[in-house]
Design an enzyme around this catalytic site. Structure first.
Site, PDB file in Angstrom:
ATOM      1  N   VAL A   4       3.890  -0.729   4.330  1.00  0.00           N
ATOM      2  CA  VAL A   4       2.649  -1.018   4.683  1.00  0.00           C
ATOM      3  C   VAL A   4       1.899  -2.164   3.676  1.00  0.00           C
ATOM      4  O   VAL A   4       1.935  -1.663   2.195  1.00  0.00           O
ATOM      5  CB  VAL A   4       1.610  -0.098   4.819  1.00  0.00           C
ATOM      6  CG1 VAL A   4       0.127  -0.285   5.371  1.00  0.00           C
ATOM      7  CG2 VAL A   4       2.126   0.841   5.925  1.00  0.00           C
TER       8      VAL A   4
ATOM      9  N   LEU B 140       0.778  -1.071   0.080  1.00  0.00           N
ATOM     10  CA  LEU B 140      -0.088  -0.160  -0.066  1.00  0.00           C
ATOM     11  C   LEU B 140       0.744   1.501   0.055  1.00  0.00           C
ATOM     12  O   LEU B 140       0.380   2.217  -0.495  1.00  0.00           O
ATOM     13  CB  LEU B 140      -0.944  -0.013   1.156  1.00  0.00           C
ATOM     14  CG  LEU B 140      -2.281  -1.034   1.294  1.00  0.00           C
ATOM     15  CD1 LEU B 140      -2.702  -1.103   2.613  1.00  0.00           C
ATOM     16  CD2 LEU B 140      -2.921  -0.857   0.293  1.00  0.00           C
ATOM     17  N   GLY B 141       2.046   1.018   0.434  1.00  0.00           N
ATOM     18  CA  GLY B 141       2.906   2.340   0.608  1.00  0.00           C
ATOM     19  C   GLY B 141       4.092   1.934   1.642  1.00  0.00           C
ATOM     20  O   GLY B 141       4.050   1.114   2.246  1.00  0.00           O
ATOM     21  N   HIS B 142       4.876   2.982   1.159  1.00  0.00           N
ATOM     22  CA  HIS B 142       6.417   2.849   1.998  1.00  0.00           C
ATOM     23  C   HIS B 142       6.598   4.270   2.484  1.00  0.00           C
ATOM     24  O   HIS B 142       6.538   5.081   2.123  1.00  0.00           O
ATOM     25  CB  HIS B 142       7.285   2.433   0.919  1.00  0.00           C
ATOM     26  CG  HIS B 142       8.838   2.233   1.549  1.00  0.00           C
ATOM     27  ND1 HIS B 142       8.931   1.031   2.229  1.00  0.00           N
ATOM     28  CD2 HIS B 142       9.745   2.791   1.649  1.00  0.00           C
ATOM     29  CE1 HIS B 142      10.019   0.848   2.636  1.00  0.00           C
ATOM     30  NE2 HIS B 142      10.603   2.104   2.303  1.00  0.00           N
ATOM     31  N   GLY B 143       6.741   3.990   3.906  1.00  0.00           N
ATOM     32  CA  GLY B 143       7.278   5.410   4.467  1.00  0.00           C
ATOM     33  C   GLY B 143       8.571   5.290   5.146  1.00  0.00           C
ATOM     34  O   GLY B 143       9.336   4.624   4.694  1.00  0.00           O
ATOM     35  N   ASN B 144       9.059   6.376   6.086  1.00  0.00           N
ATOM     36  CA  ASN B 144      10.168   6.617   6.691  1.00  0.00           C
ATOM     37  C   ASN B 144      10.727   4.994   7.368  1.00  0.00           C
ATOM     38  O   ASN B 144      11.686   4.724   7.156  1.00  0.00           O
ATOM     39  CB  ASN B 144      10.237   7.581   7.596  1.00  0.00           C
ATOM     40  CG  ASN B 144      10.777   8.869   6.817  1.00  0.00           C
ATOM     41  OD1 ASN B 144      11.433   8.689   6.078  1.00  0.00           O
ATOM     42  ND2 ASN B 144      10.162   9.890   7.241  1.00  0.00           N
TER      43      ASN B 144
ATOM     44  N   ASP C   7       2.873  12.588  15.160  1.00  0.00           N
ATOM     45  CA  ASP C   7       3.204  12.511  13.970  1.00  0.00           C
ATOM     46  C   ASP C   7       1.834  12.682  12.995  1.00  0.00           C
ATOM     47  O   ASP C   7       1.463  11.947  12.249  1.00  0.00           O
ATOM     48  CB  ASP C   7       3.765  10.895  13.516  1.00  0.00           C
ATOM     49  CG  ASP C   7       4.442  10.888  12.296  1.00  0.00           C
ATOM     50  OD1 ASP C   7       4.555  11.984  11.831  1.00  0.00           O
ATOM     51  OD2 ASP C   7       4.618   9.771  11.832  1.00  0.00           O
TER      52      ASP C   7
ATOM     53  N   GLY D  54       8.912   2.054   7.550  1.00  0.00           N
ATOM     54  CA  GLY D  54       8.473   0.523   7.103  1.00  0.00           C
ATOM     55  C   GLY D  54       7.726   0.620   5.905  1.00  0.00           C
ATOM     56  O   GLY D  54       7.354   1.682   5.316  1.00  0.00           O
TER      57      GLY D  54
ATOM     58  N   LYS E  49       1.566  -2.971   8.765  1.00  0.00           N
ATOM     59  CA  LYS E  49       3.109  -2.388   8.595  1.00  0.00           C
ATOM     60  C   LYS E  49       4.338  -3.183   9.068  1.00  0.00           C
ATOM     61  O   LYS E  49       4.296  -3.776  10.379  1.00  0.00           O
ATOM     62  CB  LYS E  49       2.743  -0.887   9.704  1.00  0.00           C
ATOM     63  CG  LYS E  49       3.869  -0.084   9.537  1.00  0.00           C
ATOM     64  CD  LYS E  49       3.615   1.352   9.951  1.00  0.00           C
ATOM     65  CE  LYS E  49       4.486   2.317   9.402  1.00  0.00           C
ATOM     66  NZ  LYS E  49       4.249   3.717   9.774  1.00  0.00           N
TER      67      LYS E  49
END
Ligand code: ATP
Ligand code: MG
Length: 418
Positions: A159, A151-155, A262, A157, A174
Site C-alpha cells: 500500500v 504505507l505498509g505491506h501485507g500478504n 478479513d 500486496g 494498494k
C-alpha cells in the site's frame, strides 16, 4: 492534541493564506496574514459583510473526498485550518501552487428552501450523485498518480500513499501483483463495481481500480492515522467508540449482503478527525481466490468454523471482531485478562462460538430463517449496553487519541534519528 494543533497553526503563521468565500453571486477572496489568530466570529463578520442580505450562522469547507464539513466554533475553525495546512503542504510537495481555502457560507433561509427541494427530489439527487461519483472515478488512471511513500505491506500486496494530480486528492493505493488471464481481470473489475455503491462514513471510500500489466491498483481514501495494529493498548473510552464505528461499518456491509471476511486490526483505519473506517473487505471472490493462490497462510482472526472449511457467515465476521478487540484492549494477541470491555467481547464470543438458535427450517422458508438469524446477531451487537454507552458520536475522543499517538510516534522517531 492542543500542542499538535498549535504546531500545525504555527507552521501556517509564517505566511498569509487566502480564504475564498463562495457566495451565490460570485467568489470573494480575502488574505489572512496570521491564520492562527483568526477566530470563528471574525470570519463570520467578514462573511456577513460580503453577504449582508443573508442570515449566516455557520459555513462549510470540503474535505479531500468532497464531503462538506460544517464550522460553527473556534475548535472547528482550528480543525479546518489544520486540514488546509496539510493540503497546502501536499500540493507544494507535488510542485503545485496551493489552492485558496474555499468556504461555503450557510444561509439559514437558503438551507430550508434547499431542504424542501432535496426532500422532493431525493431519489433524483441520489442517482445524479452516484453518476457524478462514477464519472469522477473514471478519471483516475496510472499516469495521474504520484506515488509518495510506502504505507505498509501485507500478504497480498503493497500500500502506497499517493497523490492524484487531477483531483488534487491524497490516496492510498494498494498494488497487488496477480498472474491471471484477461478474462479473470475483467471478472474482478466487474465484481469490484459494488464498491462504487458503498457509501458509509464507516467504510473506506473507493475511488477506482485498474490493471497495469499483471498488477491491480486499488485506489481508496487515505487515512492519516493508519491502521489500528500499530497502536498500543487502546483505552476503553476510545476503544468503545471505535467498536461502535466497526459494528456500524459491518452492519452496513451486511445490509449490502457483503461479508467482510478479513476483519482484523490492520483493516481498521483511523484519521486525525476521529473517523474509524473498515477496509479490505472481500467483495470480489475472484480477487480473494487469486490472492489466496499466491499467498497461503492462516489468519489468526478466523473463526474456527472457517478454519475447518465450513460455510462462512456473519457470525464468522463477528468472531473476528471479538478477537481483534480483545487484542486492541489488551495490547497483545490474545491474552486472557479481565477488563470491563471484555463483557462486550465475551458476548461476541458467545454469539460466535455457539450456533445461534435458529427457527425450525421445516416451518419457515430458508430465507426467513436466515433473515431472523442475521437480525438476532446485528441487534445483539447494537443493543449491547457497552456499545450504547459509547454510541454518542463523539469523534473528538478518537481524534484526540489519534493525534496524541501520532505526536508520540513522531517524537520517538526524531529521538531515534538523533
Ligand atoms: P493483509 O494483507 O493480510 O490483509 P495488512 O492489512 O496488514 O495485511 P495491507 O492491506 O496490504 O496489509 O495494508 C498494509 C498497511 O497499509 C496497513 O497495515 C495500513 O497500515 C496501511 N494502509 C492500508 N490502507 C490504508 C489507507 N487507506 N490509509 C492509510 N493507511 C493504509
Ligand atoms: Mg489490509
Amino acid at each position: 492534541v492542543f500542542i499538535f494543533a498549535l504546531k500545525q497553526l504555527c507552521a501556517m503563521d509564517t505566511e498569509a493564506i487566502v480564504i475564498r468565500i463562495k457566495t451565490p453571486t460570485g467568489d470573494m477572496d480575502s488574505s489572512v496574514d496570521c491564520p492562527s489568530l483568526l477566530n470563528f466570529n471574525d470570519l463570520l463578520v467578514a462573511i456577513r459583510d460580503v453577504m449582508p442580505e443573508a442570515t449566516v450562522t455557520a459555513f462549510e469547507y470540503e474535505d479531500e473526498v468532497g464531503d462538506r464539513i460544517t464550522v460553527r466554533s473556534d475548535e472547528e475553525l482550528k480543525a479546518m485550518l489544520s486540514y488546509y495546512c496539510n493540503t497546502m503542504n501536499e500540493q507544494r510537495m507535488n510542485g503545485l501552487l496551493p489552492d485558496p481555502l474555499q468556504i461555503f457560507p450557510r444561509d439559514v433561509w437558503h438551507i430550508s428552501l434547499t431542504l424542501c427541494c432535496v426532500l422532493f427530489f431525493s431519489s433524483l439527487k441520489k442517482s445524479s450523485a452516484e453518476l457524478k461519483r462514477i464519472l469522477t472515478n473514471g478519471q483516475i488512471n496510472a499516469q495521474d498518480i504520484h506515488y509518495q511513500e510506502q504505507l505498509g505491506h501485507g500478504n497480498g500486496g503493497t500500500v502506497y500513499k499517493a497523490y492524484h494530480v487531477l483531483s488534487k486528492r491524497v490516496l492510498a493505493v494498494k498494488v497487488i501483483p496477480l498472474d491471471i488471464t484477461v478474462e479473470l481481470q475483467k471478472q474482478i473489475m466487474s465484481e469490484l463495481e459494488i464498491l462504487y455503491k458503498c457509501d458509509s462514513p464507516y467504510i473506506i471510500r473507493f475511488f477506482s481500480a485498474f490493471f497495469v500489466e499483471n498488477r491491480i491498483s486499488i485506489c481508496t481514501e487515505f487515512m492519516d492515522g493508519g491502521s489500528l495494529d500499530v497502536y498500543k493498548r487502546i483505552p476503553e473510552h476510545v476503544l468503545g467508540r471505535i467498536a461502535v464505528a466497526v459494528v456500524k461499518g459491518l452492519t452496513y456491509l451486511w445490509s449490502l449482503k457483503i461479508l467482510h471476511r478479513d476483519v482484523k486490526p490492520s483493516n481498521m483505519l483511523v484519521n486525525t478527525r476521529g473517523q474509524v473506517k473498515l477496509c479490505d473487505f472481500g467483495v470480489s471472490t475472484q480477487l480473494v481466490n487469486s490472492i489466496a493462490k499466491t499467498y497461503v497462510g492462516t489468519n489468526a482472526y478466523m473463526a474456527p468454523e472457517r478454519i475447518s472449511g465450513e460455510q462462512y457467515g456473519i457470525h464468522a465476521d463477528v468472531w473476528s471482531v471479538g478477537i481483534s478487540f480483545m487484542e486492541l484492549a489488551l495490547g497483545m494477541f490474545p491474552y486472557p485478562q479481565q477488563l470491563n470491555v471484555t463483557c462486550f467481547l465475551s458476548e461476541l464470543f458467545c454469539c460466535s462460538s455457539q450456533d445461534p438458535p435458529v427457527l425450525p427450517v421445516g416451518q419457515f422458508s430458508e430465507k426467513f430463517v436466515h433473515f431472523i438469524t442475521q437480525c438476532r446477531l446485528q441487534k445483539k451487537l447494537f443493543k449491547h449496553l457497552c456499545l450504547s454507552l459509547y454510541n454518542d458520536g463523539n469523534a473528538e475522543v478518537v481524534s484526540m487519541w489519534v493525534c496524541r499517538c501520532l505526536e508520540e510516534r513522531r517524537a520517538q522517531q526524531a529521538q531515534g534519528r538523533i
